[in-house]
Each structure stands twice: as C-alpha cells, then as structure tokens.
Motif scaffolding. Structure first.
Motif, short mmCIF file in Angstrom:
data_model
loop_
_atom_site.label_atom_id
_atom_site.label_comp_id
_atom_site.label_asym_id
_atom_site.label_seq_id
_atom_site.Cartn_x
_atom_site.Cartn_y
_atom_site.Cartn_z
N ARG A 25 -1.38 40.21 -9.46
CA ARG A 25 -2.23 39.11 -9.85
C ARG A 25 -3.39 38.94 -8.88
O ARG A 25 -4.41 38.38 -9.23
N PRO A 72 -8.20 43.52 -11.84
CA PRO A 72 -7.70 44.33 -12.95
C PRO A 72 -8.45 45.65 -13.08
O PRO A 72 -7.86 46.68 -13.37
N LEU A 82 -13.66 36.47 -21.21
CA LEU A 82 -13.33 36.83 -19.84
C LEU A 82 -14.51 36.45 -18.96
O LEU A 82 -15.60 37.01 -19.06
N LEU A 84 -1.89 37.68 -25.51
CA LEU A 84 -1.47 38.76 -24.63
C LEU A 84 -1.70 40.12 -25.26
O LEU A 84 -2.13 41.06 -24.59
N LEU A 109 -5.40 40.75 -24.99
CA LEU A 109 -5.81 40.84 -23.59
C LEU A 109 -5.33 42.14 -22.95
O LEU A 109 -6.06 42.77 -22.17
N SER A 110 -4.11 42.56 -23.27
CA SER A 110 -3.56 43.78 -22.67
C SER A 110 -4.36 45.02 -23.05
O SER A 110 -4.44 45.97 -22.27
N VAL A 134 -7.52 44.58 -20.80
CA VAL A 134 -7.20 44.58 -19.36
C VAL A 134 -5.80 45.17 -19.20
O VAL A 134 -4.80 44.43 -19.17
N ALA A 161 -3.07 43.61 -16.95
CA ALA A 161 -2.61 42.23 -17.12
C ALA A 161 -1.07 42.19 -17.09
O ALA A 161 -0.41 42.89 -17.83
N TYR A 196 2.82 40.98 -17.48
CA TYR A 196 3.66 40.24 -18.41
C TYR A 196 5.08 40.75 -18.27
O TYR A 196 5.34 41.80 -17.69
N CYS A 255 2.93 36.11 -17.21
CA CYS A 255 1.64 36.34 -17.87
C CYS A 255 0.67 35.18 -17.72
O CYS A 255 -0.38 35.18 -18.35
N GLN A 308 -2.24 32.73 -17.02
CA GLN A 308 -3.65 32.88 -16.70
C GLN A 308 -4.27 31.50 -16.53
O GLN A 308 -3.79 30.51 -17.09
N LEU A 363 -10.81 35.69 -15.60
CA LEU A 363 -10.59 37.15 -15.51
C LEU A 363 -11.93 37.87 -15.56
O LEU A 363 -12.86 37.40 -16.22
#
Length: 355
Positions: free
Chosen positions: A37, A41, A274, A290, A293-294, A297, A300, A302, A312, A314, A355
């Motif tokens: 974190r 990323p 973002l 998610l 987003l995955s 990024v 990310a 999770y 996960c 944010q 992000l």
C-alpha cells in the motif's frame, strides 16, 4: 433446543465470525500487505507474460491440468503458495486460476481447471480449445491468499479447491509444521491430485460424499487443538459452513478463498477517477470497483473480495460512497475510507480515489 449440527455445505445457522475476522484483519493482513500500500502502483506493475501450453494432463473426472512455460525456456517469476495467474483466453475471456505446482520449479507454472458446462464458458474453453502449443497472455503471479505458515495448520479443500492448498501442504511438510489436510468432494474419481497428496506422507484425509456423506464443518474444526490456523478453498456453501462453525471451534485464524466473489446485487454504473493520473474508469452495473481497478492498477491489493478483511481499502477524495462492507467503522467511512471490493457509488456518480 439447540441448533442441529452444521454440515460442510452450510445448513442455516447464525454467523458469528465477524469478531474473529476483524481481529485477524487488524493484525496479520494489514501487516503483511502494508508495504504494497505504501509503494507506488506503477512501480510494482509487472508486464504480461506470453506463455505456451507445454503439457496437458487429465487429473480427475472433468479436471485437466496445464503446464505453462516460456516459449524460449526462460525462468519464470517466483511465486508463493496461494498465488494465482490471470489468463487471457483466446476468446478474450479473462479467468483466474490458482497455481498448483511446485514454487521451486521456475521452468513452468501449473494450473488445473474443472469443466463446468453451466459456467461462463472459460472452463469449457480451457478443456476444448487449449491444445499443447497454444500461446496465452498471462498476468501474475499474484497472491491474494497468502500462506503464513503458522505452527499448526488445517487445510480444507472442496473439489478443485485443492489447487491453492496443495502447494501449502508441500510447504507445511517442508517446514515441519503440525499440519493436516482434508480433501472433500462428490467422489474419489472427481478429486484431483490424490496421488500427489499421498506422496506427501502426511496427515491427509480424503472424504468422498458418496462414501462418507457430507462432512460436518463443526466436526472437522473441532478435531484440532487450540491455535490452529484454518485455510479453506472450495464452493461457496462449503465456505459458508466453515465460517459459521469457526467461532465455536478452537481454531485461532481463518484464511479462505472463494472460487468467485459474491454476486453484485442492485448494482448501478458509476465512475472511478484516479487522482494521480487523472484517468477515469467506468464501473458497469454487474462489476465491482475492484474488478475494474485491478485491470488498471494490477498492484492494487485485495484478499477476501467480500468486504470482510479490509485489504482493498482505498481513500476517497471526492464523491458519495454506498458502503456495503461489514468491516469499516463509521469514523473510517466519514474519513473517506472505502472497500472497493463491495462498495459502490450511486448511479452516474464519480468517486475520486487517492491513486
């Protein structure tokens, strides 16, 4: 009058697991994921791999394994038990499959897939359309189900759920842990990798429904001593049964991985922005934040994908959040925290993420 015993496939019973999951999430998960974190990323993004199906093998009724290698024979990125690959199939479908080979083998990855005729088509495509020599685009390995190698470990696999647990069993045996594995399924003929499990020469129990009946989750969990960490992977009803029985068991921790996240209910399309790049992502009604987003990024973080663990989370800089998790406190929500695996925005709204 007391409730009837809970079987492994989840007869109704009140779920009192949350305080155990919260305690676990407050210690192990934030500790193990904190470096991810804090790092950028972009710095952790790994380019996709092009791999070739080097070998195919039938492992059980309806189950085929694929050995995936680099076309030039190059060594592949390292991985740890619990890791998975994201495969882009020739049809364009994307599917995640757990690695079930030996992490020490850097020459190839192994996955295993059960054919599901009524599924989304991915498993049928793997079985029918991926002969040896097929080239695939692969992302990963990525680990959302890490093995912490606690001193006492119970591994519970349902059918094809053995795939992430087989490397864990090998690791537990290698480290000399106090471990036990239970592999359940409809019949012995449908259970993959039973020969490999026997070769571990460890405490492996194979429970076929047609021989022993459906296992009782409370009974399985009660056999182990206090402090045992439980790792489980299998169908949703099986995991629901284990989760409901966990609170009354002597086990100290529960790690689990579902074949798929819970279905999205009452979803509406919205947008993610973002903040650092200005990039805007559209989240359809039938996908989670998610999921989207995955793809944008890959680093990310999770884990549970069900709003329990908190990995996960944010920070939301702007926009209204529909909180659907069972983890965050009111204060955390007010401060702008969001679990992107389950929470959303109202229809047409935009959430700006840090992000």
């Amino acid at each position: 009058m007391s409730s009837p015993p809970l079987d492994l496939y989840g007869r109704p019973r009140a779920d009192r697991l949350m305080r155990a999951l919260t305690a676990f999430g407050d210690t192990y998960i934030p500790f193990s994921t904190r470096p991810r974190r804090r790092r950028s990323p972009a710095a952790r993004a790994v380019p996709p791999l092009t791999l070739v199906v080097a070998a195919r093998r039938t492992e059980a009724e309806g189950v085929v394994s694929l050995r995936l290698a680099a076309p030039d024979g190059a060594r592949l990125p390292a991985w740890q038990p619990g890791a998975h690959l994201d495969l882009q199939l020739p049809s364009g479908r994307r599917r995640q499959y757990s690695l079930c080979g030996d992490p020490a083998d850097r020459t190839a990855y192994r996955i295993a897939v059960r054919r599901i005729e009524t599924g989304g088509g991915g498993s049928v495509e793997v079985h029918d359309d991926l002969p040896e020599g097929t080239r695939l685009t692969v992302k990963g390995p990525r680990n959302a189900f890490p093995f912490a190698a606690e001193p006492r470990v119970l591994l519970i696999a349902g059918g094809i759920g053995i795939t992430p647990l087989l490397p864990m069993a090998r690791e537990a045996a290698r480290l000399g842990l106090d471990w036990r594995l239970v592999h359940t399924g409809r019949s012995r003929a449908t259970l993959p990798f039973t020969d490999e499990l026997r070769q571990l020469r460890g405490p492996v129990e194979i429970l076929a429904d047609d021989e022993h009946g459906i296992p009782d989750a409370s009974d399985l969990l009660s056999r182990d001593s206090a402090g045992t960490a439980v790792y489980a992977c299998g169908p949703g009803p099986m995991l629901d049964g284990i989760r409901a029985a966990f609170d009354d068991s002597p086990a100290a921790g529960l790690h689990f991985e579902r074949f798929a996240p819970a279905p999205i209910r009452d979803g509406r399309p919205f947008e993610l922005q973002l903040a650092r790049s200005g990039r805007t992502l559209t989240v359809p009604a039938d996908r989670s934040a998610l999921d989207v987003l995955s793809e944008a990024v890959p680093a990310a973080a999770y884990s549970c994908r069900q709003g329990f663990c908190g990995v996960c989370r944010q920070r939301v800089l702007a926009g209204p959040v529909e909180h659907r998790d069972r983890r965050l406190t009111d204060a955390e929500r007010t401060a702008g925290e969001m679990l992107v695996c389950v929470s959303r925005a109202p229809e047409g709204e935009r959430l700006v993420l840090d992000l």
